[in-house]
Design a protein around this motif. Structure first.
Motif, PDB file in Angstrom:
ATOM      1  N   UNK A   1       0.844  -1.358  -0.383  1.00 54.27           N
ATOM      2  CA  UNK A   1      -0.081   0.005   0.085  1.00 54.27           C
ATOM      3  C   UNK A   1       0.932   1.288  -0.061  1.00 54.27           C
ATOM      4  N   UNK A   2       1.807   1.197  -1.004  1.00 56.56           N
ATOM      5  CA  UNK A   2       3.019   2.216  -0.924  1.00 56.56           C
ATOM      6  C   UNK A   2       2.385   3.440  -1.165  1.00 56.56           C
ATOM      7  N   UNK A   3       1.258   3.896  -1.930  1.00 55.56           N
ATOM      8  CA  UNK A   3       0.791   5.171  -2.135  1.00 55.56           C
ATOM      9  C   UNK A   3       0.051   5.711  -0.722  1.00 55.56           C
ATOM     10  N   UNK A   4      -0.436   4.898   0.012  1.00 54.48           N
ATOM     11  CA  UNK A   4      -0.836   5.338   1.413  1.00 54.48           C
ATOM     12  C   UNK A   4       0.071   5.615   2.500  1.00 54.48           C
ATOM     13  N   UNK A   5       1.259   4.732   2.198  1.00 54.94           N
ATOM     14  CA  UNK A   5       2.368   4.961   3.162  1.00 54.94           C
ATOM     15  C   UNK A   5       2.972   6.359   3.100  1.00 54.94           C
ATOM     16  N   UNK A   6       3.154   6.517   1.696  1.00 57.34           N
ATOM     17  CA  UNK A   6       3.833   7.814   1.116  1.00 57.34           C
ATOM     18  C   UNK A   6       2.915   9.159   1.381  1.00 57.34           C
ATOM     19  N   UNK A   7       1.710   8.943   1.313  1.00 57.60           N
ATOM     20  CA  UNK A   7       0.829   9.918   1.535  1.00 57.60           C
ATOM     21  C   UNK A   7       0.941  10.424   3.279  1.00 57.60           C
TER      22      UNK A   7
ATOM     23  N   UNK B   1     -11.059   5.236   6.472  1.00 60.66           N
ATOM     24  CA  UNK B   1     -12.208   4.279   6.862  1.00 60.66           C
ATOM     25  C   UNK B   1     -12.592   3.423   5.916  1.00 60.66           C
ATOM     26  N   UNK B   2     -12.803   4.076   4.569  1.00 57.75           N
ATOM     27  CA  UNK B   2     -13.326   3.127   3.469  1.00 57.75           C
ATOM     28  C   UNK B   2     -12.428   3.665   2.208  1.00 57.75           C
ATOM     29  N   UNK B   3     -11.443   2.906   1.777  1.00 62.45           N
ATOM     30  CA  UNK B   3     -10.582   3.404   0.791  1.00 62.45           C
ATOM     31  C   UNK B   3     -11.495   3.293  -0.631  1.00 62.45           C
ATOM     32  N   UNK B   4     -12.290   2.334  -0.783  1.00 68.06           N
ATOM     33  CA  UNK B   4     -12.983   2.411  -2.016  1.00 68.06           C
ATOM     34  C   UNK B   4     -13.805   3.569  -2.058  1.00 68.06           C
ATOM     35  N   UNK B   5     -14.080   4.435  -1.097  1.00 67.39           N
ATOM     36  CA  UNK B   5     -14.878   5.673  -1.543  1.00 67.39           C
ATOM     37  C   UNK B   5     -13.868   6.604  -1.682  1.00 67.39           C
TER      38      UNK B   5
ATOM     39  N   UNK C   1      -7.134   6.728  -3.262  1.00 68.64           N
ATOM     40  CA  UNK C   1      -6.607   5.476  -3.485  1.00 68.64           C
ATOM     41  C   UNK C   1      -7.419   4.727  -4.188  1.00 68.64           C
ATOM     42  N   UNK C   2      -7.989   5.226  -5.220  1.00 70.93           N
ATOM     43  CA  UNK C   2      -8.897   4.378  -6.375  1.00 70.93           C
ATOM     44  C   UNK C   2      -8.110   3.310  -7.104  1.00 70.93           C
ATOM     45  N   UNK C   3      -6.681   3.840  -7.328  1.00 72.33           N
ATOM     46  CA  UNK C   3      -5.858   3.106  -8.175  1.00 72.33           C
ATOM     47  C   UNK C   3      -4.903   2.075  -7.544  1.00 72.33           C
ATOM     48  N   UNK C   4      -5.153   1.866  -6.333  1.00 67.92           N
ATOM     49  CA  UNK C   4      -4.412   0.756  -5.502  1.00 67.92           C
ATOM     50  C   UNK C   4      -4.737  -0.345  -5.784  1.00 67.92           C
ATOM     51  N   UNK C   5      -3.771  -1.388  -6.072  1.00 74.40           N
ATOM     52  CA  UNK C   5      -4.429  -2.730  -6.711  1.00 74.40           C
ATOM     53  C   UNK C   5      -4.799  -3.536  -5.540  1.00 74.40           C
ATOM     54  N   UNK C   6      -4.471  -3.244  -4.167  1.00 77.56           N
ATOM     55  CA  UNK C   6      -4.667  -3.992  -3.156  1.00 77.56           C
ATOM     56  C   UNK C   6      -6.191  -3.349  -2.542  1.00 77.56           C
ATOM     57  N   UNK C   7      -6.588  -2.151  -3.093  1.00 77.11           N
ATOM     58  CA  UNK C   7      -7.906  -1.771  -2.814  1.00 77.11           C
ATOM     59  C   UNK C   7      -8.831  -2.170  -3.813  1.00 77.11           C
ATOM     60  N   UNK C   8      -8.411  -2.003  -5.116  1.00 75.14           N
ATOM     61  CA  UNK C   8      -9.571  -2.619  -6.189  1.00 75.14           C
ATOM     62  C   UNK C   8      -9.455  -3.904  -6.480  1.00 75.14           C
ATOM     63  N   UNK C   9      -8.381  -4.631  -6.232  1.00 75.62           N
ATOM     64  CA  UNK C   9      -8.625  -6.180  -6.302  1.00 75.62           C
ATOM     65  C   UNK C   9      -8.260  -6.736  -4.968  1.00 75.62           C
ATOM     66  N   UNK C  10      -8.286  -8.104  -5.026  1.00 78.96           N
ATOM     67  CA  UNK C  10      -7.788  -8.904  -3.853  1.00 78.96           C
ATOM     68  C   UNK C  10      -6.671  -8.518  -3.274  1.00 78.96           C
ATOM     69  N   UNK C  11      -6.467  -8.086  -1.860  1.00 81.10           N
ATOM     70  CA  UNK C  11      -7.622  -8.461  -0.646  1.00 81.10           C
ATOM     71  C   UNK C  11      -8.639  -7.556  -0.688  1.00 81.10           C
ATOM     72  N   UNK C  12      -9.011  -6.631  -1.506  1.00 82.52           N
ATOM     73  CA  UNK C  12      -9.904  -5.435  -1.207  1.00 82.52           C
ATOM     74  C   UNK C  12      -9.829  -4.799  -0.061  1.00 82.52           C
ATOM     75  N   UNK C  13      -8.674  -4.411   0.062  1.00 85.07           N
ATOM     76  CA  UNK C  13      -8.565  -3.416   1.495  1.00 85.07           C
ATOM     77  C   UNK C  13      -9.614  -2.183   1.567  1.00 85.07           C
TER      78      UNK C  13
END
Length: 467
Positions: free
Chosen positions: A38-44, A57-61, A65-77
Protein backbone atom coordinates in the motif's frame (compact mmCIF):
# COMPACT_ATOMS: atom_id res chain seq x y z
CA UNK A 1 5.88 -4.73 16.99
CA UNK A 2 3.53 -5.69 14.12
CA UNK A 3 1.81 -8.25 16.36
CA UNK A 4 1.30 -5.66 19.07
CA UNK A 5 -0.20 -3.18 16.59
CA UNK A 6 -2.47 -5.89 15.26
CA UNK A 7 -3.80 -6.77 18.72
CA UNK A 8 -4.43 -3.16 19.78
CA UNK A 9 -6.18 -2.15 16.55
CA UNK A 10 -8.42 -5.20 16.07
CA UNK A 11 -7.50 -5.16 12.37
CA UNK A 12 -6.91 -7.93 9.84
CA UNK A 13 -3.24 -7.18 9.30
CA UNK A 14 -0.35 -4.97 10.39
CA UNK A 15 3.10 -4.23 8.95
CA UNK A 16 6.19 -2.07 9.36
CA UNK A 17 7.61 -0.70 6.10
CA UNK A 18 10.56 1.45 5.09
CA UNK A 19 9.45 3.98 2.49
CA UNK A 20 11.84 5.54 -0.03
CA UNK A 21 10.99 7.49 -3.16
CA UNK A 22 8.50 5.33 -5.13
CA UNK A 23 8.98 2.03 -3.34
CA UNK A 24 8.63 0.47 0.06
CA UNK A 25 10.22 -2.46 1.87
CA UNK A 26 8.25 -4.48 4.40
CA UNK A 27 10.38 -5.20 7.47
CA UNK A 28 7.79 -7.17 9.45
CA UNK A 29 4.11 -8.12 9.18
CA UNK A 30 1.33 -9.84 11.14
CA UNK A 31 -2.20 -11.11 10.41
CA UNK A 32 -3.73 -12.40 7.20
CA UNK A 33 -3.39 -9.02 5.49
CA UNK A 34 0.07 -8.17 6.82
CA UNK A 35 2.27 -8.22 3.72
CA UNK A 36 0.25 -5.97 1.41
CA UNK A 37 1.75 -3.28 -0.81
CA UNK A 38 0.00 0.00 0.00
CA UNK A 39 2.91 2.27 -0.92
CA UNK A 40 0.74 5.22 -2.01
CA UNK A 41 -1.01 5.30 1.37
CA UNK A 42 2.31 5.03 3.17
CA UNK A 43 3.80 7.83 1.08
CA UNK A 44 0.79 10.01 1.80
CA UNK A 45 1.33 9.52 5.52
CA UNK A 46 4.99 10.60 5.28
CA UNK A 47 4.06 13.59 3.13
CA UNK A 48 1.56 14.89 5.70
CA UNK A 49 3.09 18.01 7.28
CA UNK A 50 1.70 17.26 10.74
CA UNK A 51 2.95 13.64 10.63
CA UNK A 52 -0.01 12.38 12.61
CA UNK A 53 -1.90 9.17 12.16
CA UNK A 54 -3.48 8.88 8.68
CA UNK A 55 -6.87 7.09 8.81
CA UNK A 56 -8.82 5.87 5.78
CA UNK A 57 -12.16 4.37 6.94
CA UNK A 58 -13.22 3.18 3.46
CA UNK A 59 -10.57 3.30 0.74
CA UNK A 60 -13.07 2.22 -1.91
CA UNK A 61 -14.86 5.55 -1.52
CA UNK A 62 -11.67 7.65 -1.38
CA UNK A 63 -10.53 8.87 -4.80
CA UNK A 64 -6.93 9.18 -3.58
CA UNK A 65 -6.63 5.40 -3.35
CA UNK A 66 -8.81 4.31 -6.25
CA UNK A 67 -5.77 3.12 -8.22
CA UNK A 68 -4.25 0.92 -5.51
CA UNK A 69 -4.38 -2.73 -6.57
CA UNK A 70 -4.81 -3.92 -2.99
CA UNK A 71 -7.97 -1.78 -2.82
CA UNK A 72 -9.49 -2.51 -6.22
CA UNK A 73 -8.52 -6.20 -6.25
CA UNK A 74 -7.91 -8.95 -3.74
CA UNK A 75 -7.58 -8.59 -0.79
CA UNK A 76 -9.91 -5.56 -1.29
CA UNK A 77 -8.50 -3.41 1.48
CA UNK A 78 -10.99 -0.92 2.87
CA UNK A 79 -9.81 0.31 6.28
CA UNK A 80 -6.24 1.63 6.58
CA UNK A 81 -4.50 3.46 9.46
CA UNK A 82 -0.89 4.56 9.05
CA UNK A 83 1.50 6.12 11.61
CA UNK A 84 4.91 7.52 10.49
CA UNK A 85 8.14 6.06 11.91
CA UNK A 86 10.91 8.62 12.40
CA UNK A 87 14.60 8.21 13.19
CA UNK A 88 16.53 11.27 14.37
CA UNK A 89 13.57 13.45 13.34
CA UNK A 90 13.63 12.04 9.81
CA UNK A 91 10.63 9.89 8.81
CA UNK A 92 11.87 6.73 7.15
CA UNK A 93 8.88 4.35 7.32
CA UNK A 94 5.39 3.63 8.59
CA UNK A 95 3.46 1.34 10.89
CA UNK A 96 0.23 0.32 9.13
CA UNK A 97 -2.90 -1.58 10.19
CA UNK A 98 -5.60 -2.56 7.70
CA UNK A 99 -8.78 -4.54 7.23
CA UNK A 100 -11.01 -5.78 4.38
CA UNK A 101 -14.05 -4.30 6.09
CA UNK A 102 -14.69 -0.55 6.19
CA UNK A 103 -15.02 1.15 9.54
CA UNK A 104 -17.17 3.87 10.90
CA UNK A 105 -14.43 5.21 13.15
CA UNK A 106 -10.89 4.65 14.47
CA UNK A 107 -10.91 6.30 17.87
CA UNK A 108 -8.42 8.76 19.25
CA UNK A 109 -7.18 6.25 21.83
CA UNK A 110 -6.41 3.73 19.10
CA UNK A 111 -4.68 6.39 17.00
CA UNK A 112 -2.58 7.41 20.01
CA UNK A 113 -1.62 3.80 20.66
CA UNK A 114 -0.63 3.35 16.99
CA UNK A 115 1.50 6.53 17.11
CA UNK A 116 3.20 5.37 20.32
CA UNK A 117 3.98 2.01 18.76
CA UNK A 118 5.37 3.82 15.69
CA UNK A 119 7.62 5.96 17.94
CA UNK A 120 8.80 2.81 19.70
CA UNK A 121 9.55 1.20 16.35
CA UNK A 122 11.53 4.33 15.39
CA UNK A 123 13.53 4.13 18.60
CA UNK A 124 14.33 0.46 17.92
CA UNK A 125 15.41 1.26 14.36
CA UNK A 126 17.62 4.08 15.65
CA UNK A 127 19.16 1.76 18.25
CA UNK A 128 19.77 -0.84 15.57
CA UNK A 129 21.38 1.75 13.32
CA UNK A 130 23.61 3.07 16.11
CA UNK A 131 24.62 -0.47 17.06
CA UNK A 132 25.58 -1.20 13.47
CA UNK A 133 27.51 2.07 13.23
CA UNK A 134 29.21 1.29 16.54
CA UNK A 135 30.17 -2.18 15.36
CA UNK A 136 31.55 -0.71 12.13
CA UNK A 137 33.48 1.90 14.11
CA UNK A 138 34.97 -0.78 16.36
CA UNK A 139 35.85 -2.88 13.32
CA UNK A 140 37.48 0.14 11.67
CA UNK A 141 39.37 0.93 14.89
CA UNK A 142 40.69 -2.63 15.12
CA UNK A 143 41.71 -2.53 11.48
CA UNK A 144 43.50 0.79 11.98
CA UNK A 145 45.24 -0.59 15.06
CA UNK A 146 46.36 -3.65 13.09
CA UNK A 147 47.67 -1.40 10.32
CA UNK A 148 49.54 0.77 12.80
CA UNK A 149 51.04 -2.28 14.50
CA UNK A 150 52.14 -3.71 11.17
CA UNK A 151 53.62 -0.37 10.09
CA UNK A 152 55.59 -0.16 13.35
CA UNK A 153 56.95 -3.68 12.91
CA UNK A 154 57.93 -3.05 9.29
CA UNK A 155 59.77 0.08 10.41
CA UNK A 156 61.50 -1.78 13.28
CA UNK A 157 59.72 0.39 15.82
CA UNK A 158 58.70 -0.88 19.25
CA UNK A 159 55.92 1.12 20.94
CA UNK A 160 55.44 1.01 24.71
CA UNK A 161 53.38 2.31 27.64
CA UNK A 162 54.85 2.57 31.13
CA UNK A 163 52.50 2.99 34.09
CA UNK A 164 54.71 4.92 36.51
CA UNK A 165 52.33 4.29 39.41
CA UNK A 166 52.50 0.50 39.23
CA UNK A 167 55.79 0.22 37.32
CA UNK A 168 54.10 -2.01 34.70
CA UNK A 169 55.58 -1.86 31.21
CA UNK A 170 53.57 -3.00 28.16
CA UNK A 171 54.40 -2.79 24.48
CA UNK A 172 53.92 -4.28 21.05
CA UNK A 173 55.67 -7.48 20.02
CA UNK A 174 58.59 -5.56 18.51
CA UNK A 175 59.22 -3.68 21.78
CA UNK A 176 59.71 -6.96 23.68
CA UNK A 177 61.78 -8.55 20.90
CA UNK A 178 64.17 -5.61 20.71
CA UNK A 179 64.87 -5.77 24.44
CA UNK A 180 65.07 -9.56 24.63
CA UNK A 181 62.05 -9.69 26.96
CA UNK A 182 59.10 -12.10 26.95
CA UNK A 183 55.62 -10.68 26.27
CA UNK A 184 54.17 -13.61 28.23
CA UNK A 185 55.61 -12.39 31.52
CA UNK A 186 54.88 -9.22 33.44
CA UNK A 187 57.57 -6.64 32.73
CA UNK A 188 58.43 -3.60 34.84
CA UNK A 189 60.28 -0.44 33.93
CA UNK A 190 63.26 -1.66 35.94
CA UNK A 191 63.29 -4.82 33.81
CA UNK A 192 63.60 -2.59 30.75
CA UNK A 193 66.57 -0.72 32.18
CA UNK A 194 68.23 -4.01 33.11
CA UNK A 195 67.73 -5.17 29.51
CA UNK A 196 70.04 -2.36 28.37
CA UNK A 197 73.78 -2.82 27.92
CA UNK A 198 75.58 -2.28 31.21
CA UNK A 199 77.66 0.56 29.73
CA UNK A 200 74.55 2.44 28.57
CA UNK A 201 72.19 1.76 31.48
CA UNK A 202 73.33 4.54 33.89
CA UNK A 203 73.14 7.31 31.29
CA UNK A 204 69.72 6.16 30.05
CA UNK A 205 68.19 5.96 33.51
CA UNK A 206 69.60 9.37 34.34
CA UNK A 207 68.19 10.84 31.12
CA UNK A 208 64.74 9.37 31.82
CA UNK A 209 64.70 10.64 35.42
CA UNK A 210 65.84 14.09 34.31
CA UNK A 211 63.16 14.23 31.58
CA UNK A 212 60.45 13.42 34.16
CA UNK A 213 61.70 16.05 36.59
CA UNK A 214 61.97 18.77 33.94
CA UNK A 215 58.77 17.84 32.10
CA UNK A 216 60.68 17.21 28.89
CA UNK A 217 60.64 14.51 26.25
CA UNK A 218 62.95 11.60 26.94
CA UNK A 219 65.51 10.85 24.19
CA UNK A 220 68.50 8.53 24.30
CA UNK A 221 70.51 5.91 22.42
CA UNK A 222 71.45 2.57 23.95
CA UNK A 223 72.33 -1.02 23.12
CA UNK A 224 70.15 -3.97 24.00
CA UNK A 225 72.14 -6.33 26.22
CA UNK A 226 70.70 -9.47 24.61
CA UNK A 227 71.32 -8.65 20.94
CA UNK A 228 73.72 -5.71 20.88
CA UNK A 229 71.27 -3.80 18.70
CA UNK A 230 71.47 -0.02 18.88
CA UNK A 231 68.09 1.49 19.80
CA UNK A 232 66.86 5.06 19.88
CA UNK A 233 64.43 5.57 22.76
CA UNK A 234 61.93 8.43 22.72
CA UNK A 235 59.13 9.05 25.22
CA UNK A 236 56.96 11.63 26.95
CA UNK A 237 54.45 11.96 29.78
CA UNK A 238 50.98 10.99 28.60
CA UNK A 239 49.04 11.32 31.84
CA UNK A 240 49.46 12.95 35.26
CA UNK A 241 47.67 12.33 38.54
CA UNK A 242 45.59 14.83 40.51
CA UNK A 243 48.75 16.20 42.12
CA UNK A 244 50.39 16.80 38.73
CA UNK A 245 52.89 13.97 39.13
CA UNK A 246 53.71 11.84 36.05
CA UNK A 247 51.42 8.81 35.94
CA UNK A 248 51.82 7.25 32.50
CA UNK A 249 54.63 7.56 29.96
CA UNK A 250 54.42 6.46 26.33
CA UNK A 251 57.13 6.15 23.74
CA UNK A 252 58.92 4.16 21.06
CA UNK A 253 62.21 2.35 20.57
CA UNK A 254 63.63 2.52 17.06
CA UNK A 255 66.28 0.16 15.68
CA UNK A 256 69.19 2.36 14.54
CA UNK A 257 71.82 -0.39 14.31
CA UNK A 258 72.36 0.10 10.57
CA UNK A 259 72.63 3.87 11.02
CA UNK A 260 75.18 3.50 13.82
CA UNK A 261 77.19 0.97 11.81
CA UNK A 262 77.13 3.24 8.78
CA UNK A 263 78.26 6.21 10.88
CA UNK A 264 81.12 4.18 12.39
CA UNK A 265 82.11 2.95 8.93
CA UNK A 266 82.08 6.52 7.62
CA UNK A 267 84.19 7.67 10.57
CA UNK A 268 86.77 4.95 9.90
CA UNK A 269 86.79 5.73 6.18
CA UNK A 270 87.33 9.42 6.86
CA UNK A 271 90.18 8.62 9.23
CA UNK A 272 91.68 6.30 6.62
CA UNK A 273 91.19 8.92 3.92
CA UNK A 274 92.85 11.60 6.06
CA UNK A 275 95.82 9.31 6.56
CA UNK A 276 96.00 8.49 2.86
CA UNK A 277 95.72 12.12 1.79
CA UNK A 278 98.68 13.04 4.01
CA UNK A 279 100.73 10.18 2.56
CA UNK A 280 99.68 11.05 -0.97
CA UNK A 281 100.62 14.71 -0.56
CA UNK A 282 104.04 13.68 0.72
CA UNK A 283 104.37 11.32 -2.26
CA UNK A 284 103.37 14.07 -4.71
CA UNK A 285 105.85 16.47 -3.15
CA UNK A 286 108.62 13.90 -3.57
CA UNK A 287 107.58 13.13 -7.15
CA UNK A 288 107.47 16.80 -8.08
CA UNK A 289 110.89 17.44 -6.57
CA UNK A 290 112.52 14.44 -8.24
CA UNK A 291 110.87 15.16 -11.60
CA UNK A 292 111.92 18.80 -11.48
CA UNK A 293 115.50 17.92 -10.51
CA UNK A 294 115.80 15.62 -13.54
CA UNK A 295 113.88 17.76 -16.06
CA UNK A 296 114.71 21.37 -16.93
CA UNK A 297 112.19 21.72 -19.78
CA UNK A 298 108.78 22.88 -18.37
CA UNK A 299 106.81 21.03 -21.06
CA UNK A 300 108.75 17.83 -20.43
CA UNK A 301 108.21 18.29 -16.68
CA UNK A 302 104.44 18.72 -17.11
CA UNK A 303 104.20 15.63 -19.31
CA UNK A 304 106.21 13.45 -16.93
CA UNK A 305 104.60 14.77 -13.76
CA UNK A 306 101.05 14.61 -15.18
CA UNK A 307 101.50 10.97 -16.09
CA UNK A 308 102.63 10.14 -12.58
CA UNK A 309 99.69 12.09 -11.14
CA UNK A 310 97.32 10.03 -13.31
CA UNK A 311 98.88 6.84 -12.03
CA UNK A 312 98.25 7.89 -8.42
CA UNK A 313 94.77 9.19 -9.29
CA UNK A 314 93.72 5.93 -10.93
CA UNK A 315 94.91 3.94 -7.92
CA UNK A 316 93.02 6.33 -5.63
CA UNK A 317 89.85 5.93 -7.72
CA UNK A 318 90.02 2.16 -7.46
CA UNK A 319 90.57 2.38 -3.72
CA UNK A 320 87.70 4.84 -3.24
CA UNK A 321 85.33 2.61 -5.24
CA UNK A 322 86.19 -0.19 -2.82
CA UNK A 323 86.01 2.07 0.27
CA UNK A 324 89.78 1.78 0.78
CA UNK A 325 89.57 -1.92 1.50
CA UNK A 326 92.14 -2.74 -1.20
CA UNK A 327 92.48 -3.23 -4.95
CA UNK A 328 92.44 -6.36 -7.08
CA UNK A 329 95.88 -6.90 -8.63
CA UNK A 330 94.43 -7.56 -12.09
CA UNK A 331 92.43 -4.30 -11.98
CA UNK A 332 95.52 -2.35 -10.97
CA UNK A 333 97.74 -3.81 -13.71
CA UNK A 334 95.01 -3.35 -16.31
CA UNK A 335 94.49 0.31 -15.40
CA UNK A 336 98.20 1.20 -15.36
CA UNK A 337 99.58 -0.85 -18.26
CA UNK A 338 96.95 -1.60 -20.93
CA UNK A 339 96.57 2.05 -22.13
CA UNK A 340 100.19 1.88 -23.39
CA UNK A 341 99.56 -1.13 -25.66
CA UNK A 342 98.72 1.21 -28.55
CA UNK A 343 99.36 -1.33 -31.32
CA UNK A 344 97.36 -4.26 -29.93
CA UNK A 345 95.96 -5.05 -26.46
CA UNK A 346 97.29 -8.58 -26.92
CA UNK A 347 100.80 -7.16 -26.42
CA UNK A 348 100.04 -7.38 -22.68
CA UNK A 349 99.91 -10.86 -21.13
CA UNK A 350 98.80 -11.36 -17.50
CA UNK A 351 99.44 -14.62 -15.68
CA UNK A 352 98.49 -15.33 -12.06
CA UNK A 353 95.59 -15.74 -9.66
CA UNK A 354 93.98 -12.42 -8.78
CA UNK A 355 94.36 -11.13 -5.23
CA UNK A 356 93.50 -8.03 -3.21
CA UNK A 357 96.33 -5.67 -2.36
CA UNK A 358 96.26 -3.37 0.71
CA UNK A 359 96.14 0.40 -0.05
CA UNK A 360 99.85 1.17 0.53
CA UNK A 361 100.88 -1.78 -1.64
CA UNK A 362 98.47 -0.71 -4.39
CA UNK A 363 99.64 2.92 -4.47
CA UNK A 364 103.34 2.02 -4.54
CA UNK A 365 102.90 -0.73 -7.11
CA UNK A 366 100.73 1.56 -9.23
CA UNK A 367 103.60 4.06 -9.55
CA UNK A 368 106.08 1.28 -10.38
CA UNK A 369 103.79 -0.19 -13.06
CA UNK A 370 103.20 3.27 -14.57
CA UNK A 371 106.94 3.90 -14.84
CA UNK A 372 107.55 0.44 -16.34
CA UNK A 373 104.74 0.94 -18.87
CA UNK A 374 105.80 4.46 -19.93
CA UNK A 375 109.41 3.33 -20.28
CA UNK A 376 108.29 0.34 -22.38
CA UNK A 377 106.15 2.64 -24.57
CA UNK A 378 109.03 5.08 -25.16
CA UNK A 379 112.07 2.83 -25.39
CA UNK A 380 111.05 -0.82 -24.87
CA UNK A 381 108.72 -3.57 -26.02
CA UNK A 382 105.57 -1.42 -26.32
CA UNK A 383 107.31 1.05 -28.68
CA UNK A 384 106.97 -1.40 -31.61
CA UNK A 385 104.10 -3.57 -32.83
CA UNK A 386 106.14 -6.77 -32.44
CA UNK A 387 106.87 -6.14 -28.76
CA UNK A 388 105.35 -8.11 -25.90
CA UNK A 389 105.10 -7.62 -22.12
CA UNK A 390 104.37 -10.50 -19.81
CA UNK A 391 103.34 -9.71 -16.22
CA UNK A 392 103.21 -12.79 -14.00
CA UNK A 393 102.91 -13.17 -10.27
CA UNK A 394 102.61 -15.79 -7.61
CA UNK A 395 102.02 -15.99 -3.88
CA UNK A 396 104.92 -17.42 -1.89
CA UNK A 397 103.98 -18.66 1.61
CA UNK A 398 106.40 -17.89 4.45
CA UNK A 399 106.77 -18.71 8.12
CA UNK A 400 105.80 -15.22 9.29
CA UNK A 401 103.97 -13.82 6.29
CA UNK A 402 103.30 -14.53 2.64
CA UNK A 403 104.83 -12.53 -0.18
CA UNK A 404 103.62 -11.72 -3.66
CA UNK A 405 106.35 -11.81 -6.31
CA UNK A 406 105.64 -9.97 -9.57
CA UNK A 407 107.78 -10.55 -12.67
CA UNK A 408 107.76 -7.99 -15.53
CA UNK A 409 109.39 -9.34 -18.72
CA UNK A 410 109.68 -7.45 -22.04
CA UNK A 411 110.45 -9.16 -25.34
CA UNK A 412 110.29 -8.48 -29.07
CA UNK A 413 111.30 -4.85 -28.73
CA UNK A 414 114.52 -2.94 -29.41
CA UNK A 415 117.72 -4.42 -28.08
CA UNK A 416 118.45 -3.25 -24.54
CA UNK A 417 121.69 -2.33 -22.80
CA UNK A 418 122.12 -1.02 -19.25
CA UNK A 419 122.36 2.74 -19.01
CA UNK A 420 125.42 4.36 -17.52
CA UNK A 421 123.26 6.80 -15.59
CA UNK A 422 119.97 5.71 -14.08
CA UNK A 423 117.01 7.77 -15.17
CA UNK A 424 114.29 9.19 -12.95
CA UNK A 425 111.87 6.44 -13.99
CA UNK A 426 114.24 3.75 -12.81
CA UNK A 427 114.81 5.55 -9.54
CA UNK A 428 111.04 5.89 -9.03
CA UNK A 429 110.49 2.21 -9.77
CA UNK A 430 113.12 1.22 -7.23
CA UNK A 431 111.74 3.63 -4.59
CA UNK A 432 108.01 3.21 -5.35
CA UNK A 433 107.48 0.73 -2.53
CA UNK A 434 109.39 2.60 0.18
CA UNK A 435 106.14 2.77 2.19
CA UNK A 436 105.87 -1.03 2.18
CA UNK A 437 108.31 -2.51 4.69
CA UNK A 438 110.47 -5.45 3.58
CA UNK A 439 109.58 -4.91 -0.09
CA UNK A 440 112.14 -4.92 -2.89
CA UNK A 441 112.41 -4.00 -6.57
CA UNK A 442 115.20 -5.35 -8.80
CA UNK A 443 115.73 -4.21 -12.39
CA UNK A 444 117.76 -6.10 -14.99
CA UNK A 445 118.57 -5.42 -18.64
CA UNK A 446 119.03 -8.55 -20.78
CA UNK A 447 119.32 -7.86 -24.53
CA UNK A 448 115.85 -9.30 -25.15
CA UNK A 449 114.19 -6.61 -23.06
CA UNK A 450 113.98 -4.98 -19.65
CA UNK A 451 112.92 -7.11 -16.67
CA UNK A 452 111.71 -6.16 -13.18
CA UNK A 453 111.24 -8.37 -10.14
CA UNK A 454 109.01 -6.94 -7.42
CA UNK A 455 108.54 -8.63 -4.06
CA UNK A 456 106.09 -7.43 -1.37
CA UNK A 457 104.99 -8.90 1.94
CA UNK A 458 101.27 -9.48 1.75
CA UNK A 459 100.52 -10.72 5.30
CA UNK A 460 96.94 -11.75 6.15
CA UNK A 461 95.24 -9.03 4.09
CA UNK A 462 95.48 -10.72 0.70
CA UNK A 463 92.24 -12.36 -0.36
CA UNK A 464 92.11 -14.35 -3.55
CA UNK A 465 89.38 -13.23 -5.92
CA UNK A 466 87.95 -14.86 -8.99
CA UNK A 467 89.34 -13.47 -12.20
Amino acid sequence: MSDLALSTSDAGGAQISLVHERQSQILSSAGILGAVNIWMVEASSLAAPERNCLVVLNAAEDVRFADIDAVTHTPNIRFIAVAPICVSEECVGVLSVMSSEPRVEFGQLQQTQLMQLARLAGALLEFRRDSRLGANAISTLHRDEDRSAMALEVGNVGSWVWDLRTGKFTGNRMAYTMLGLSPNQQVSGEDVFRAMHADDFPAMKSAFTRALAQNQDYVGEFRAAASGQWLLGRGRIFERDAMGKPAVAVGVNIDITETKNAAEKTRLLLRELNHRVKNTLAMLQSLARQTLNRTSDPAEFMEAFSGRLRAISEAHTLLSDREWSGIGLVDLITKQVEPYAVFDPAQIELAGEDMVLPPDHALGLGIALHELATNAAKHGALSVASGHVRVSWQLEPGLDESRVVIHWIESGGPRVSPRQVRGLGERLIERSLDKVLSSSVRLSYPETGMEALISMPIGERSDSVTR
